[in-house]
Write a protein that holds these residues in place. Sequence first.
Motif, PDB file in Angstrom:
ATOM      1  N   GLY A  16       0.304  -6.635   1.291  1.00 46.09           N
ATOM      2  CA  GLY A  16       1.114  -6.725   2.343  1.00 46.09           C
ATOM      3  C   GLY A  16       2.112  -5.636   2.775  1.00 46.09           C
ATOM      4  O   GLY A  16       2.342  -4.597   1.859  1.00 46.09           O
ATOM      5  N   GLY A  17       2.626  -5.728   3.885  1.00 41.56           N
ATOM      6  CA  GLY A  17       3.949  -5.002   4.324  1.00 41.56           C
ATOM      7  C   GLY A  17       3.445  -3.473   4.561  1.00 41.56           C
ATOM      8  O   GLY A  17       4.292  -2.390   4.425  1.00 41.56           O
ATOM      9  N   LEU A  18       2.148  -3.166   4.960  1.00 34.66           N
ATOM     10  CA  LEU A  18       1.757  -1.882   4.980  1.00 34.66           C
ATOM     11  C   LEU A  18       2.387  -1.156   6.330  1.00 34.66           C
ATOM     12  O   LEU A  18       2.376  -1.827   7.423  1.00 34.66           O
ATOM     13  N   ASP A  19       2.647   0.039   6.239  1.00 36.32           N
ATOM     14  CA  ASP A  19       3.215   0.587   7.474  1.00 36.32           C
ATOM     15  C   ASP A  19       2.093   1.060   8.271  1.00 36.32           C
ATOM     16  O   ASP A  19       0.857   1.390   7.735  1.00 36.32           O
ATOM     17  N   PRO A  20       2.317   1.253   9.650  1.00 34.24           N
ATOM     18  CA  PRO A  20       1.404   1.763  10.459  1.00 34.24           C
ATOM     19  C   PRO A  20       0.586   2.907  10.139  1.00 34.24           C
ATOM     20  O   PRO A  20      -0.696   3.118  10.745  1.00 34.24           O
ATOM     21  N   GLN A  21       1.187   3.874   9.589  1.00 33.98           N
ATOM     22  CA  GLN A  21       0.356   4.980   9.080  1.00 33.98           C
ATOM     23  C   GLN A  21      -0.637   4.903   7.898  1.00 33.98           C
ATOM     24  O   GLN A  21      -1.211   5.894   7.813  1.00 33.98           O
ATOM     25  N   VAL A  22      -0.650   3.757   7.313  1.00 29.72           N
ATOM     26  CA  VAL A  22      -1.471   3.612   6.217  1.00 29.72           C
ATOM     27  C   VAL A  22      -2.933   3.301   6.978  1.00 29.72           C
ATOM     28  O   VAL A  22      -3.247   2.684   7.548  1.00 29.72           O
ATOM     29  N   GLY A  74       5.204  -3.788  -5.811  1.00 30.59           N
ATOM     30  CA  GLY A  74       6.583  -3.125  -5.579  1.00 30.59           C
ATOM     31  C   GLY A  74       6.653  -1.931  -5.231  1.00 30.59           C
ATOM     32  O   GLY A  74       7.522  -1.112  -4.858  1.00 30.59           O
ATOM     33  N   ALA A  75       5.382  -1.161  -5.684  1.00 30.50           N
ATOM     34  CA  ALA A  75       5.361   0.311  -5.108  1.00 30.50           C
ATOM     35  C   ALA A  75       5.425   0.632  -3.552  1.00 30.50           C
ATOM     36  O   ALA A  75       5.282  -0.429  -2.696  1.00 30.50           O
ATOM     37  N   GLU A  76       5.721   1.623  -3.220  1.00 32.24           N
ATOM     38  CA  GLU A  76       5.968   2.151  -1.819  1.00 32.24           C
ATOM     39  C   GLU A  76       4.899   3.133  -1.275  1.00 32.24           C
ATOM     40  O   GLU A  76       4.307   3.910  -1.978  1.00 32.24           O
ATOM     41  N   LEU A  77       4.506   2.713  -0.101  1.00 32.68           N
ATOM     42  CA  LEU A  77       3.453   3.576   0.807  1.00 32.68           C
ATOM     43  C   LEU A  77       4.306   3.904   2.031  1.00 32.68           C
ATOM     44  O   LEU A  77       4.478   2.887   2.680  1.00 32.68           O
ATOM     45  N   PHE A  78       4.555   5.296   2.373  1.00 35.65           N
ATOM     46  CA  PHE A  78       5.085   5.453   3.536  1.00 35.65           C
ATOM     47  C   PHE A  78       6.612   4.914   3.614  1.00 35.65           C
ATOM     48  O   PHE A  78       6.837   4.348   4.686  1.00 35.65           O
ATOM     49  N   GLY A  79       7.252   4.849   2.369  1.00 36.64           N
ATOM     50  CA  GLY A  79       8.676   4.222   2.356  1.00 36.64           C
ATOM     51  C   GLY A  79       8.745   2.911   2.507  1.00 36.64           C
ATOM     52  O   GLY A  79       9.589   2.055   2.738  1.00 36.64           O
TER      53      GLY A  79
END
Length: 81
Positions: A16-22, A74-79
């Motif tokens: 969850g919580g994916l940035d639109p760029q993913v 807890g890792a980040e993808l595109f912030g």
Amino acid sequence: MSSAPTLQSRRALYIGGLDPQVTEPVLRAAFIPFGPIAHIDIPMDYAAGTHKGFAFLEFSSGEDAQEAIYNMDGAELFGKS
């Protein structure tokens, strides 16, 4: 009826919580170090033209899924985490 999780549910992850760029290739690249990926599903919001901000990723084995959870929780993808 058993309440134990099925083998498939032990292999499938909600992300969850994916940035639109993913995109699917981005998710594949982020999670492939933990094992072979059987399937990735990123539900789309066709009215908005983007994904809905979450994905389902299924590994070939439950052990690989657990390793991905351990390392990526807890890792980040595109912030975004």
